[in-house]
Every structure is written in C-alpha cells, then in structure tokens.
Design a protein around this motif. Sequence first.
Motif, short mmCIF file in Angstrom:
data_model
loop_
_atom_site.label_atom_id
_atom_site.label_comp_id
_atom_site.label_asym_id
_atom_site.label_seq_id
_atom_site.Cartn_x
_atom_site.Cartn_y
_atom_site.Cartn_z
N VAL A 1 0.84 -1.20 0.00
CA VAL A 1 0.00 0.00 0.00
C VAL A 1 0.88 1.25 0.00
O VAL A 1 0.62 2.20 -0.75
CB VAL A 1 -0.95 -0.01 1.22
N ALA A 2 1.95 1.23 0.80
CA ALA A 2 2.87 2.37 0.79
C ALA A 2 3.46 2.56 -0.60
O ALA A 2 3.55 3.69 -1.11
CB ALA A 2 3.98 2.16 1.81
N ALA A 3 3.86 1.46 -1.23
CA ALA A 3 4.44 1.57 -2.57
C ALA A 3 3.42 2.12 -3.55
O ALA A 3 3.75 2.95 -4.41
CB ALA A 3 4.94 0.20 -3.03
N ALA A 4 2.16 1.68 -3.42
CA ALA A 4 1.13 2.16 -4.34
C ALA A 4 0.91 3.66 -4.14
O ALA A 4 0.83 4.41 -5.11
CB ALA A 4 -0.18 1.40 -4.10
N ILE A 5 0.85 4.09 -2.86
CA ILE A 5 0.64 5.51 -2.60
C ILE A 5 1.82 6.32 -3.14
O ILE A 5 1.65 7.34 -3.81
CB ILE A 5 0.47 5.77 -1.08
N SER B 1 -0.85 -3.53 -7.60
CA SER B 1 -1.51 -3.02 -8.80
C SER B 1 -2.98 -2.74 -8.51
O SER B 1 -3.53 -1.75 -9.01
CB SER B 1 -1.34 -3.97 -9.97
N LEU B 2 -3.62 -3.58 -7.68
CA LEU B 2 -5.03 -3.31 -7.37
C LEU B 2 -5.17 -2.04 -6.53
O LEU B 2 -6.07 -1.23 -6.76
CB LEU B 2 -5.63 -4.50 -6.62
N ALA B 3 -4.26 -1.87 -5.56
CA ALA B 3 -4.33 -0.67 -4.72
C ALA B 3 -4.07 0.58 -5.56
O ALA B 3 -4.70 1.62 -5.38
CB ALA B 3 -3.33 -0.77 -3.59
N GLU B 4 -3.13 0.45 -6.50
CA GLU B 4 -2.84 1.62 -7.33
C GLU B 4 -4.02 1.97 -8.21
O GLU B 4 -4.34 3.14 -8.41
CB GLU B 4 -1.60 1.34 -8.18
N ASP B 5 -4.69 0.92 -8.75
CA ASP B 5 -5.91 1.17 -9.53
C ASP B 5 -6.93 1.91 -8.68
O ASP B 5 -7.56 2.87 -9.15
CB ASP B 5 -6.52 -0.16 -9.99
N ALA B 6 -7.07 1.45 -7.45
CA ALA B 6 -8.06 2.08 -6.56
C ALA B 6 -7.72 3.55 -6.35
O ALA B 6 -8.60 4.41 -6.37
CB ALA B 6 -8.12 1.34 -5.24
N LEU B 7 -6.42 3.85 -6.16
CA LEU B 7 -6.02 5.25 -5.95
C LEU B 7 -6.28 6.07 -7.21
O LEU B 7 -6.69 7.22 -7.16
CB LEU B 7 -4.54 5.32 -5.57
N ASN B 8 -6.03 5.43 -8.35
CA ASN B 8 -6.23 6.11 -9.63
C ASN B 8 -7.68 6.48 -9.86
O ASN B 8 -8.00 7.46 -10.52
CB ASN B 8 -5.77 5.19 -10.78
N ASN B 9 -8.58 5.62 -9.32
CA ASN B 9 -10.00 5.80 -9.58
C ASN B 9 -10.63 6.88 -8.71
O ASN B 9 -11.81 7.17 -8.87
CB ASN B 9 -10.74 4.48 -9.36
N VAL B 10 -9.87 7.44 -7.79
CA VAL B 10 -10.45 8.51 -6.96
C VAL B 10 -10.69 9.72 -7.86
O VAL B 10 -9.78 10.17 -8.57
CB VAL B 10 -9.50 8.87 -5.81
N PRO B 11 -11.91 10.24 -7.85
CA PRO B 11 -12.24 11.34 -8.77
C PRO B 11 -11.34 12.55 -8.55
O PRO B 11 -11.01 12.90 -7.41
CB PRO B 11 -13.68 11.68 -8.40
N ARG C 1 -6.05 12.13 3.93
CA ARG C 1 -7.39 12.40 4.44
C ARG C 1 -8.43 12.36 3.34
O ARG C 1 -9.62 12.30 3.62
CB ARG C 1 -7.43 13.78 5.09
N VAL C 2 -8.01 12.43 2.08
CA VAL C 2 -9.00 12.42 1.00
C VAL C 2 -8.82 11.21 0.09
O VAL C 2 -9.72 10.39 -0.08
CB VAL C 2 -8.92 13.72 0.17
N ILE C 3 -7.63 11.08 -0.48
CA ILE C 3 -7.45 10.05 -1.51
C ILE C 3 -7.52 8.65 -0.91
O ILE C 3 -8.27 7.80 -1.39
CB ILE C 3 -6.11 10.26 -2.25
N VAL C 4 -6.73 8.42 0.13
CA VAL C 4 -6.70 7.06 0.69
C VAL C 4 -8.06 6.64 1.25
O VAL C 4 -8.54 5.55 0.95
CB VAL C 4 -5.58 6.94 1.75
N PRO C 5 -8.75 7.51 2.02
CA PRO C 5 -10.09 7.09 2.48
C PRO C 5 -11.03 6.78 1.33
O PRO C 5 -11.81 5.83 1.40
CB PRO C 5 -10.58 8.28 3.28
N ALA C 6 -10.94 7.58 0.26
CA ALA C 6 -11.84 7.34 -0.87
C ALA C 6 -11.52 6.02 -1.55
O ALA C 6 -12.40 5.38 -2.12
CB ALA C 6 -11.74 8.49 -1.87
N ALA C 7 -10.24 5.62 -1.51
CA ALA C 7 -9.84 4.40 -2.20
C ALA C 7 -9.84 3.20 -1.26
O ALA C 7 -9.43 2.11 -1.65
CB ALA C 7 -8.46 4.58 -2.81
N LEU C 8 -10.30 3.41 -0.04
CA LEU C 8 -10.14 2.36 0.97
C LEU C 8 -10.79 1.04 0.58
O LEU C 8 -10.22 -0.03 0.81
CB LEU C 8 -10.72 2.85 2.31
N SER C 9 -11.97 1.13 -0.06
CA SER C 9 -12.65 -0.13 -0.41
C SER C 9 -11.80 -0.90 -1.41
O SER C 9 -11.63 -2.11 -1.30
CB SER C 9 -14.02 0.16 -1.00
#
Lengths: 621, 397
Positions: free
Chosen positions: A400-404, A485-495, A515-523
Amino acid sequence: MAWDMQKLIRSFFASNASVTIIVLLLIMVFLMREGAGFLGTYKHELEIYRKAGLELCDLVDRPLAQHQDLSSKLRRAVTTSIDPLIQSTRARRDAAFYIKREIEQSTTLPREALTQALEKTPALDPAKLDQLRRQVASETAAAAATAAISNLFSAEEVARLRREMSLLSPEVTEMPSFLTELSAAFRVMDKEAKQKYTQLIEASDLFEEAPDSLRAMLSELKEDVLFTKEAAMEYFTLEEGRQKLLKAAEVATDLKEKADLLAEAEASKTEEPNYQENLAPVLERREELQEHITQYADSITEALKTLPKTGDVPEATKLLAEVHEHMPLHVQAMRKSLTEIKEWQAEKPVSIITVVGAFFFGSAWLTNSSWQDFFGFVPLLAGSVVIALIAIVIATPLSVAAAIYTNQFASDREKEFIKPVIEFIQAIPSVVLGFIGISLLGDLIKDMSEIPWLSGLPGFPIQERLNMFNAGCLLALMAIPTMFSLAEDALNNVPQAYIDASDALGATKLQTVFRVIVPAALSGIAAAVLLGLGRVIGETMVVLLVAGNRIAIPDFGVGPGFIFQPAHTLTGIIAQELGEVSRGSAHWQALFMVGIVLFAISLLVNGCARAVVRRFETPKA
Amino acid sequence: MSASLPSSSPEANPFAGNQSAVQRRETTVRWLLRLSTFFIVAVTVAIVMHILVKGLPITLRSEFPYVNVKFLTELPGTLHVIFDKQGNATETDVNGADEIKKQLGENFREEKTISYSGGGILGPIVGTALLVVVSVSVALFLGVCSAIYLSEYASKGKRVEMIRLAILNLAGVPSVVFGLFGLGAFVLSAPVLTDAPLERSLFSIPLGLTYLSFQGWDTCVLSGGFTLAFVILPVIITASEQCLQAVPHGFRETSMALGATRWQTIWRAVLPFATPGILTSSILGIARAAGETAPIMFTAALAFKDKLPWQKDLPPLPADAGLFAHWEQSVERFLGIFTESVQALPYHIYTLAARIPHNEYSERAQYGSVFVFLLLVASLAATSIWMRRRLRGKYKW
C-alpha cells in the motif's frame, strides 16, 4: 441463410465463453466425485477403530503422551542446573577432542593408506610401510603445529597438546594422556555436580520410571486389538475383491469363465472377525488397567511432592514451575480416563456428526500409521492461516505504501523503473521463490537470529531454518504485485474533483493523500488485501518447500515466537501426499476433501472482495 | 530528490527558515513511503542477482562456445563422483563410473552418487516446452473466442454477468486445486478411443469397431497441458478483452455502415488491430504456464525419465514395410509425444530442492536449473511487458 450463419457464429463464441462456467462446475463435480465418499470411508474406518478396541487403548494413551513432554522438561531442568558447574571442564574436554578430530580429518588420506596397508596379508614390505608411517607422521605433525587452539588452554597446555597431537597415528590406539586427564576431570566434576542435585535427579528418575508398568500393560493390549483390526482390514480387502469377481461373473457370457469366476470368488470368501469375542479378553483386563492408571497417578503425585520448587538457575526454575503447574493437570487427565474407560462401549455406533467433527475439528493428521490413520484438518488449517496472516501483515503496509508513493509522489522516471520491477515479481515462478527460501532466506534468518544483540526478540534464536515466518516472507513478496496493482488502480480511480477540492481548501499534499485520496480508495485497497490473501492461501510450492512440513498445530503457548515453528499447510499436504496414495482410499478421499475446502475458501475470499468493493464504492464524479 | 517538486517543496526557497513541524512530518512520511517502495525493488533485485551470481558460472563457459553445452543438451541423470586415494575427485555418469574405477584399481577410495544432479536439463526443458505449446494453444483458442463474445456480441445481461463472475472465480482457484481437477478429469476420466475399456472407465460408448471410453488420458503432456490451459484461461480472456475493447468504436461503426455483417466486422475491422496486443499478452500466459508446478505434479510431470518424449520404443518395422507403414509409425511417434509423461523444469527444481540431500554437487544442478528457468520465464515476461509498452505508444487512436 445469412442470418442463420450469423446466429451460428454467435452461438459458437457464446459456447466458448461458457467454458469458464463449465470448468468451474466441473472442478466442483470432480472434486466431489473423488472426495465425497470420504465421510463414508472414514466412518467405516472409525467404526473398526472402535469395534476392534483401538479407541479404548487411545483413551489411556493420549493423556499418557503428556508424560513425555513433562519428563523431558524435568530432564532439561536437571541438565540446566548442573550445567554451570561442569561447563568449563566440559568445554575444555570438548575443545581438545575437537582438535584431535580436526587433525585426524585433515590427514585422512595418508591415515587411510597406512591402515589399509597394515591390514594387508601377506604383510607389505617393511620399507614401504615405513614410508607410509613417515608420511602420516609428517602430515600429522604439520597439522598439529598449525591447528587453531582455543584460548581455554594455557600456553603450557597448548604446547603439550601440540606435542601429543603430533604423535597421532592409526597405529596408536590409546588416547593422548592430556585427553584422558581432561576426561577424568570432567567425570569428577560431573559426579560432584550431580551429588549437589540428588533430590532433583531422584524425583526426575522416579517420574520417568512411573509409567513403565502401565506402558507394558498397554502395549500388550495394543497388540491384541491391533491383531483384530488387521484381520478386519484384510477381510474388507478380500471382500471387495470378491464382490468384483461376482460382478464380473454376472456379466460373463462364457459359461466356463463364469464358473471359474464364481469358484474364485468362493475361494476368497472369508469371515469378518468376531469383534466381541476378540475384545472380550481385553475388556476383562479393564480393571487391571484402571488399577495401573491409579497406581501411576499416585506415584507421580508422590514424585511431585519431593520435587524442589525452584532451581539455582532461572531456566531451571522456570521449567520446574511449568512442571509443577502442568503435573496436576496431567494427573487429572489420567484420572478422567478412568471413568472414560469404564463408560466406553465397543458397540456404540459412530454417528456421522462424529465423523464430520473428527475431520473438521480433529487435531491430528496422521497417515501411514501402523496403529490408526487420523484425518484431522485443524493442524493444516492452522498452518495455512498463520502463514497467510504473516504474509499479509508484511505485504499490506509495503504494497500500500508503494502504491501511494508510486501513484502520488514518484516522478515519472521513478515510475518507469518501479512499475516494471514490481510487475516482474509476478513472473518469478513460485518454485524459484521456494528454492530461494531453502537456499538463501532460511540461512539468512537463522544467522540473524543468532546475533547476540537481537536475542531479545521473541523466538530468537530459532531452531528450524524452514518455518512459517520464512514461508510468510516469501508469500508476502508473491502477494505484493497483486496488491500493489489493485491498490494503485483504486487510488487512480479517486475522482479528480475530490483532489481539487482538497487542494482548494489549502490542504498540503500529505493531508490530501491521507485524508481524501486514501479514504476514498479504501474499499479498493481492502479488496486488494483480500485478493492478496486469497492468492497467499492458495499458494502451494513455496509452503511445500519452505514451511518445514511438520504436521502439528503451532504451539501458541510460547508467545509471538511461534511464527518460527515449522508447520504444514492445506495446499502443501495435497502436493506432498497425493502422489503416494492409491485411488479411492480414505487418504485419497481426505486429500480431495482438503481440495474442496480450499476451493470453497477461494470462492469465499473472492466473494468477500467483490462485496467489499460493491458496498463501499465511491460515486464517480 | 525533492527537486522535482520545486513549487511546493520548502527547500526550493534558499531564504526559508527552519522547517515547521508540519513540513518535517511531511518529509518524513514521504521518505517512509519511498523507503518501502524501494525496499520491495531492492529485495527483487537481490533475489535475481543471487540467482545470477550463483547460476552464471554453471551455465556459462569462459572459452568457445561460451555456454555449458553439456548442461543444456543432456538428459538429467545420476551423478557419480569417484575419489582416489590422493583426494582427487572425478565426476562421471553411470556408464563412466565402472571404467574409471577399473582404471584406478588399487587407488580407488570411495564413490558418491547424487541422484538427478548429473548430466544436463534437456529433458525438463523439452517437457516444459511441450506443456506450454499444448496449454497455450488450448487457452488462446478458448480465451480469444470468449473475449470476442464478451466484447463484441454481448456486454450486458445475466449470462455475461455469470461468465464474468466465473472468470473472476476461476482466477482465484488455487493452483493445487487445478491439479486435483486435472487428475480427476483429464488423467482419470477424459474420453479416449480404445478397443478394451478399462475397469475404471466412467462409462463407455460402443462405436462399432472401438469404444469411446471415459477412462482418462493417464499422466501425460495432454493432461498437463489442458490443466495448465485452464489455469491461464482467465488471464488470457481478460487481456484479450482489453485489447478488443481498445479498438475504437468508430472502426466497427464504419464497417457496419458499409453493410458488413457482424462477423465480417470482427474479422476484418477489429481482430487485425487487436491481434498484436492479444499475442503480447499471451506471452505473459506462456510465462505463467511455464512457471506453474502444482497443476502438473499429478497430471504430467515425472521426477526422472531417461528418454525424450519422441524416443519411444516402437516395434521395428519389417524390411518390406510399405510407405504407409512408415508413415503410420511416424504419426504414432508424433502422437506419442503428447501421450507420454515428461519431466518439467519447475518440477525438476522441486525434486532437486526437496527430495535429495543438499551438497555441493546437488547445489550446482539446482542453481543451474533455477538460472535457466528464471531466464526463460523472465525473458518471456520482460518481452511481454516491453512489447505492451511499445504497442501502447504505437496504436494511438
């Protein structure tokens, strides 16, 4: 016609696409086909186990197994108490013998040549023998002169050692005098030390001998019941063959062939052993057995009274405290077996619930045993779960750290480099990673655990090179690409609007990220972790090679250090044992049952991951 | 390092005073993140370097032809190491052992045998290649057809949803379960044509001269290849569908507008543009299929075999055999390749690593095999990754 053709093409592709569904169903069908009979077969085996009386013996044998553990603790308490007194003399003796062995080893070749020449008949030319002797002498002298000698010896002693060692030869049978002296000194010391701890040693001996008569009787009983069981097994094998012959006779068209088959079937007909009759003498001795148990329980209670509560070294005190704590429990368990023996009935039917319980909650997976095979699922599940958790605990923060970092902070140049490397991990075959665990990581962890200033960490220094932690580390590496790769996709998908809004409010980059990106991508991140878990639980080769393959529930009592114990896993057991069992046996079916459970787990994990994503999906801006 | 962020980074301003606590925390966290990222990278590089350093000396030679030809072109065998009384060791195979012992005569001291560690690794390489060929052909056919259906014919609806769910779940099935499935399905119950059905046959359908008996293919390349095909099927479907989706919609609309049928559209206007991408991603499937061990353990792989798949003993033909007989035998020989069990590289590595005692001689065979295996798989994967990057640049619509 043309329209029909289009429809045909369409249905061709549709049928191809349905293959995945069909395969999934077929996996279920074939696993069931081979594994479904397990409960019936196992039930049958357990019935014989009960009827033949093996269960009765195990009622005593199982609690008695604790005795070994306790008595080894006592023995350790004795050695750790004595150890400080004899340590220095022993070290001197061992060091001297070590030097002798080293010198002998380095001069093996001439020594062997001389020994062989001496054994020759007729005797070799004395001149030749002399030459061989000289060679041994010169090489030994050279080795003795250069051998590294530990600083346990004074300068005089070193000189004496070298002098005596240089005279070593296969023809001299007596020990160098210095070594004899050292051994004698050690024996004196040892005797003195043992005298100091007479009470402890006596109690320990008493405890060790206590179950002897009980054991002797039990092994007589075991022999009897085992005989019945083997007769029963033989009967069922023959019966199965006979049924096959009868079936073949039914379909045979040739009259002679039919008669032959029937005759053969008739010839192989045997009687099922009469369990009651066979068991009767065993049951008659039931009271005698109970007496032995009571005697044993009384004698160890006596031994416990004379056992000192504390030792002179902390290690011994700890061990003694453990013995004092566990011994009453052991006595209790033994006394409980008394009533169990009384109530035990050979005729009690084995219910299917017992069989299901014996599989799913059984704590022993014991196969190819001369006594009784048990297929208990818990040790394997425990191994799989612990290894998977270790892997997830290591992999989640890293990936997750690497993805962020890659998604939010890395420059384009760094990205160009990081992404392919992490993608590349996926291509490393699991058997190669397993090999790395055996050849590199195992030694690395073991060496690290022996560094003195790290010895405070739980479980250090470790006993086994191949253990759950080692496997967990490698599986973490395997799970990282998926999770990354899945976590990075999730971060990418944050509007983008979320980010813009946060920026506009004057948040710093870090605040926006956490406070914004990671919580939004948490799922998405949670789904990534779950899918990583699925991958890790299903992995086979790494755990087969690296986990140590000891079938036992990890001993959680030792604290967090339990992760350094070896274990076996659901996947590993299938890979290891399936090749060696015959089709249709209970063992074969049990392995397919394990496969069914694994399949169910993988479906469950996948389902959870999808549910998580769907439940917490962020609205698309 | 943070020079890439001149506008927000505090160091960019030479007149800035001490960092505030917030800024310090920001830098710390950023460095922590960077550290974990590069930790992963470092571990990967270290593993690859370790195998490289240990494996290169075994597979390469300092003089012409610069590679260890023996290691790559011989079948694995038992290694015999013979020691003489001077402490010299000679390595040889089973045939050479007696010869050398005779030569040494009196001077012979001892002999060590190390299973599987002698010879080379040609058998496993060939076996893996065969398995990959079978599995990728099957998976590519099924995968591309499924992807065409999902992408071109139906993209919504209950059925499609079920298919997508099945693909997802299939991708999550543990590889050892695929092994069990392959054992139950292909090894023990797949249909074959035979004159005499076995007793274990599920059922057999009489077809005049022969029977179609569901008694399985036994452990062979075909069973292993099919099992592996289903392991990589989800990967191939997903990748192919992405490639088909990447072809712009305008292409299809144009084609349809010109009066082409759906099939003509797919064949002429979609597939030609998607093919390079599909092939590229299928290389990744090859790497995956070559790397899997658990699915082939019970379906195809053998720990030891002293023959290549095509060196099967067939009865010698009579001298007056016609052309047809020769032809028939060649066909039999060719088909025999797929109905034989083989050695495979990953299984060979497993055998070397887990089944024989560890010593300097077995270590050489281990690192040699691991190096060659990793080189094969990694170069496939690297090609795929690199080609995908290039294609992405090339096809921009």
